[in-house]
Design a protein around this motif. Structure first.
Motif, PDB file in Angstrom:
ATOM      1  N   LEU A 152     -34.448  24.463 -31.384  1.00  0.00           N
ATOM      2  CA  LEU A 152     -35.250  25.221 -32.009  1.00  0.00           C
ATOM      3  C   LEU A 152     -36.360  25.379 -30.731  1.00  0.00           C
ATOM      4  N   THR A 153     -35.970  27.161 -30.874  1.00  0.00           N
ATOM      5  CA  THR A 153     -37.191  26.958 -29.320  1.00  0.00           C
ATOM      6  C   THR A 153     -37.677  27.971 -29.834  1.00  0.00           C
ATOM      7  N   LEU A 197     -42.587  22.956 -25.823  1.00  0.00           N
ATOM      8  CA  LEU A 197     -41.735  21.509 -26.021  1.00  0.00           C
ATOM      9  C   LEU A 197     -42.389  20.614 -26.879  1.00  0.00           C
ATOM     10  N   VAL A 198     -42.254  20.293 -28.051  1.00  0.00           N
ATOM     11  CA  VAL A 198     -42.891  19.177 -29.071  1.00  0.00           C
ATOM     12  C   VAL A 198     -43.472  18.001 -28.054  1.00  0.00           C
ATOM     13  N   PRO A 199     -44.456  17.282 -28.036  1.00  0.00           N
ATOM     14  CA  PRO A 199     -44.633  16.555 -27.440  1.00  0.00           C
ATOM     15  C   PRO A 199     -44.314  14.825 -27.957  1.00  0.00           C
ATOM     16  N   ARG A 200     -43.968  14.503 -26.875  1.00  0.00           N
ATOM     17  CA  ARG A 200     -43.064  12.930 -27.584  1.00  0.00           C
ATOM     18  C   ARG A 200     -43.177  11.760 -26.647  1.00  0.00           C
ATOM     19  N   GLY A 201     -43.278  12.445 -25.727  1.00  0.00           N
ATOM     20  CA  GLY A 201     -43.784  10.938 -24.862  1.00  0.00           C
ATOM     21  C   GLY A 201     -42.366   9.982 -23.983  1.00  0.00           C
ATOM     22  N   ARG A 202     -43.385   9.024 -23.737  1.00  0.00           N
ATOM     23  CA  ARG A 202     -42.544   8.081 -22.260  1.00  0.00           C
ATOM     24  C   ARG A 202     -41.292   7.363 -23.625  1.00  0.00           C
ATOM     25  N   ALA A 203     -41.744   6.374 -24.761  1.00  0.00           N
ATOM     26  CA  ALA A 203     -41.583   5.473 -25.039  1.00  0.00           C
ATOM     27  C   ALA A 203     -40.709   6.717 -26.038  1.00  0.00           C
TER      28      ALA A 203
END
Length: 456
Positions: free
Chosen positions: A414-415, A336-342
């Motif tokens: 998207l994968t 997965l693309v890093p997205r972060g908690r925010a």
């Protein structure tokens, strides 16, 4: 219970002619009481598992008669047998020192051959028992087909803490479609404790693990273990007839149960946790225990049940931490693309979560592009311990239904790692130009993600 084939009948058993006048009324009342159970279980799948001890102790014929009755009532049956006593006897007769106990142990080539011989002998005994048809016996007019085969793909246990387990295996995959096809045609599936790898190797499997895997894969209504005396007792010595899974897990953690009861209760708890409605530990030493457990209110063994069912619901801000925990391992390995908690906090209203016993073990997010009648499905995740049990399918069906409700005509994803999973579920590969214009601008070409689209 009357049994015309019993050579030494109980002196208290009476014939219909000798029965007191109130016996017919008792029979009618009993028959009416069991009718709701017959309605409930018709068309349901039961997995019935028993060790080689049941065969050794001469209880097979009585069990087969009861299972034949269940089949006649419309219950779909899968049988899983063990063979440990028979394998140990073969090893002893051939002069080998190896003896199998309750735990997982290495299986040598010699022991594997003994396991094959024992499994074949027991399988033939079971098939012969189902072939009975003498008049005036419970099997009269019964025409039951028993089907065995290579329905279980296995993998080697491998080397654990320096110990090579050789031909001891674990279940990798169950051919669920084949099993369902057989039982829908009123056949009975019989599985021996052996599995086969794609390379053609055979592996020795634990009966309890095999039965649990099969019950989970079939979403069975019941998993029934027939044991010698492995069930849970109350403090006064009576049988604890109903046990919540959480209570079963606490008992197991306490370490007070004997080895056999602990092994069966562990398997029962695992099955219920993974979607089997009920798991039972029954004594095969009690004639008719399967019928008594199913068709009487209190039963005769220990039944493990789940207090709360899985819950598919919209995510709330309180779920952010659990969603992040699901996402982080896949971000770390590049899936997965890093997205972060925010970002998760900002988009939490787009998430749906799967919850079980207040534990979130799955999620999916939907991002609408309704100007072009499309919706993106992202972060479809099921915790590794729950994978393979249909939860991913459940999330996908939910996402499709929700996208349709939004007015979308196409769902896309998207994968980089799971292309085949989506292809098998009706997605077709597309290109960047097939994405909504807004999403095209955000496409990360360095990741080179595959694009799959499904018409709704």
């Amino acid at each position: 219970m009357l049994n015309n084939t019993d050579p030494d009948p109980d002196p208290e058993t009476v014939s219909a002619q000798e029965a007191p006048e109130f016996a017919p009324a008792q029979f009618v009342r009993w028959f009416r009481e069991v009718a709701p159970y017959v309605h409930d279980f018709r068309g349901k799948t039961f997995v019935v598992a028993f060790g080689g001890e049941l065969v050794r102790d001469g209880a097979l014929n009585a069990l087969i008669q009861d299972l034949s009755l269940l089949s006649a009532l419309g219950v779909r049956l899968v049988l899983v047998h063990g063979s440990r006593p028979q394998v140990n006897e073969q090893l002893k007769l051939k002069g080998y020192n190896t003896q199998f106990g309750r735990g997982t142990e290495p299986t040598t080539s010699e022991a594997l051959e003994c396991a094959k011989e024992a499994a074949g002998e027991i399988r033939l005994d079971i098939e012969a028992s189902f072939s009975q048809g003498l008049p005036n016996t419970p099997m009269s007019h019964a025409q039951i087909r028993v089907i065995s085969g290579n329905f279980v793909t296995a993998r080697p246990v491998g080397v654990i803490e320096g110990v090579d387990y050789l031909h001891t295996g674990a279940v990798r995959k169950v051919d669920t479609d084949a099993l369902k096809s057989i039982i829908k045609q009123n056949g009975i599936v019989l599985l021996s404790p052996l599995g086969f790898s794609p390379t053609g190797d055979a592996f020795n499997l634990a009966m309890e693990d095999l039965a649990t895997s099969v019950a989970v894969s079939l979403r069975a209504e019941k998993l029934i273990f027939l044991t010698q005396d492995a069930f849970v007792h109350n403090e006064d010595g009576s049988v604890d007839t109903e046990l919540a899974r959480e209570d079963a897990d606490r008992l197991l953690a306490g370490g007070t149960l004997d080895e056999d009861t602990g092994a069966f209760l562990t398997a029962a708890s695992r099955a219920v946790k993974r979607g089997v409605a009920r798991a039972h530990l029954l004594p095969y030493t009690l004639d008719g225990s399967v019928l008594l457990e199913i068709f009487t209110h209190d039963g005769v063994g220990t039944m493990v049940v789940e207090d709360t069912l899985d819950d598919l619901r919209p995510a709330t801000i309180d779920d952010v931490g659990a969603i992040v925990q699901l996402i982080e391992p896949l971000e770390a390995d590049g899936t997965l693309v890093p997205r972060g908690r925010a970002v998760v906090e900002r988009d939490v209203e787009r998430f749906t979560v799967l919850e079980h016993d207040s534990v979130i073990y799955g999620c999916v997010a939907l991002i609408p592009y309704l100007d072009e009648r499309m919706v993106e499905m992202a972060c479809l995740i099921v915790h590794p311990e729950w994978q393979g049990e249909g939860e991913g399918e459940m999330l996908l069906r939910h996402a499709e239904g929700k996208a349709r409700a939004m007015g979308a005509q196409r769902l896309f994803v998207l994968t980089t790692r799971t292309s085949h999973w989506f292809i098998k579920r009706g997605f077709v590969q597309g290109g960047v130009s097939d994405l909504p214009r807004e999403r095209q601008a955000l496409y990360n070409r360095s990741r080179n993600s595959h694009i799959f689209i499904k018409k709704l």
